[in-house]
Scaffold this active site. Structure first.
Site, PDB file in Angstrom:
ATOM      1  N   GLU A  62     -23.860 -26.452 -25.549  1.00  0.00           N
ATOM      2  CA  GLU A  62     -24.519 -25.414 -24.748  1.00  0.00           C
ATOM      3  C   GLU A  62     -24.006 -25.475 -23.308  1.00  0.00           C
ATOM      4  O   GLU A  62     -23.838 -26.549 -22.738  1.00  0.00           O
ATOM      5  CB  GLU A  62     -26.034 -25.631 -24.770  1.00  0.00           C
ATOM      6  CG  GLU A  62     -26.802 -24.581 -23.986  1.00  0.00           C
ATOM      7  CD  GLU A  62     -28.300 -24.801 -23.984  1.00  0.00           C
ATOM      8  OE1 GLU A  62     -29.038 -23.835 -23.719  1.00  0.00           O
ATOM      9  OE2 GLU A  62     -28.745 -25.941 -24.243  1.00  0.00           O
ATOM     10  N   LYS A 132     -29.765 -16.648 -26.651  1.00  0.00           N
ATOM     11  CA  LYS A 132     -30.919 -17.541 -26.756  1.00  0.00           C
ATOM     12  C   LYS A 132     -32.215 -16.739 -26.688  1.00  0.00           C
ATOM     13  O   LYS A 132     -32.460 -15.998 -25.736  1.00  0.00           O
ATOM     14  CB  LYS A 132     -30.858 -18.579 -25.629  1.00  0.00           C
ATOM     15  CG  LYS A 132     -31.846 -19.720 -25.754  1.00  0.00           C
ATOM     16  CD  LYS A 132     -31.544 -20.764 -24.680  1.00  0.00           C
ATOM     17  CE  LYS A 132     -32.353 -22.031 -24.838  1.00  0.00           C
ATOM     18  NZ  LYS A 132     -31.977 -23.037 -23.810  1.00  0.00           N
ATOM     19  N   CYS A 173     -30.390 -24.491 -28.619  1.00  0.00           N
ATOM     20  CA  CYS A 173     -31.284 -25.458 -27.990  1.00  0.00           C
ATOM     21  C   CYS A 173     -32.768 -25.202 -28.275  1.00  0.00           C
ATOM     22  O   CYS A 173     -33.234 -25.454 -29.383  1.00  0.00           O
ATOM     23  CB  CYS A 173     -30.999 -25.510 -26.497  1.00  0.00           C
ATOM     24  SG  CYS A 173     -31.589 -27.040 -25.697  1.00  0.00           S
TER      25      CYS A 173
END
Length: 294
Positions: A62, A132, A173
């Site tokens: 990331e 995300k 994440c």
């Protein structure tokens, strides 16, 4: 040395049998500098070594191209098709690999900034993209404070992409903490869930390995986490510990905090074996419960 020269032949042979049953995936754990060019050069060097070792796919961490700071995201952000995007596409094509390009700051035409992962196939063509969805806004007493929503906009779509090895899902994440997302990706056919991530020194020791084991066991898939290497001089310290877990919950490979990479040779037949022996997904009671993404 470029071992991707025969990828067209490999791809054609694989699709004749529907999907190849084994895949070599390289997971790169690198330190992140403030210099984008340096970061891409470091990533490319690791990719070159991975290809020499036979990797079919490479996964980057990331925000591998810039420090993980909310104030940085608008500064480093580029439109899709910008310089970073094109360089990553070119790397995938030149080495003949699938490239899960970690994540980078992306800006759209309305000046909204996203934490975005691009996936390129062996020809450098984009075959997937994930923004995300769940922004990392936390405040742990005595631990980590971070607020991505200060500069980022959440995505609103789920990423499952097709390869010669079958379908794979990708999230970034904090997304991985939300069980519904992984299950939906699996329901859409994903047999591997890939997670570019940067857990910190509060959440990492507490939850990192547990989450990858839980999602692997609950969904009977391989889970892969690619993190930046730990850098105590950075304002945000990554936990590192990039990891691959099997559908039985076994840690296939795991790094420590240092920079480097590893390659795993994943047998996708193992997924079928586990699901046959322990048919969790077939035994779900859809007549009683359903999963909603609301």
């Amino acid at each position: 040395m470029n071992k991707g020269w025969n990828h067209e032949l490999k791809r054609n042979l694989c699709f004749e049998d529907r999907y190849a049953k084994k895949v070599k995936i390289a997971v790169i754990q690198m330190k992140v500098d403030r210099d984008v060019d340096k970061n891409i050069t470091v990533a490319e060097d690791f990719i070159r070594k991975s290809v020499y070792d036979g990797a079919d796919m490479v996964v980057l961490p990331e925000m591998f191209c810039c420090p993980y700071e909310t104030s940085n995201f608008p500064i480093y952000a580029e439109l899709e098709g910008g310089d970073i995007y094109n360089r990553l596409s070119s790397i995938a094509s030149r080495f003949g690999i699938y490239l899960v390009a970690g994540s980078v700051p992306e800006i759209d035409k309305f000046c909204r900034v996203y934490n975005t992962s691009y996936i390129f196939d062996r020809s450098g063509t984009k075959i997937g993209k994930h923004r995300k969805m769940h922004l990392f806004d936390i405040d742990v007493e005595g631990g980590q404070y971070f607020k991505e929503s200060d500069t980022l906009t959440p995505g609103d779509s789920i990423c499952v992409f097709n390869t010669e090895f079958g379908k794979m899902g990708l999230c970034i994440c904090y997304d991985f903490r939300f069980v519904e997302l992984s299950r939906i990706m699996v329901d859409e056919g994903a047999n591997i869930i890939i997670v570019p991530a940067a857990f910190n020194m509060t959440t990492g020791p507490a939850h990192w390995e547990n989450l990858f084991k839980m999602r692997a066991v609950d969904n009977q898939v391989y889970t892969i986490g690619a993190a930046p290497a730990r850098d105590y001089d950075s304002s945000y310290t990554s936990y590192g510990n990039s990891i691959v877990v099997s559908p039985w919950g076994e840690v296939v490979n795991k790094m420590n905090e240092e920079e480097g990479y590893f390659i795993v040779d994943l047998d996708l037949n193992y997924i079928d074996k586990i699901r046959k022996e322990l048919p969790l997904l077939k035994q779900r009671r859809h007549d009683i419960y359903t999963i909603s993404n609301k």
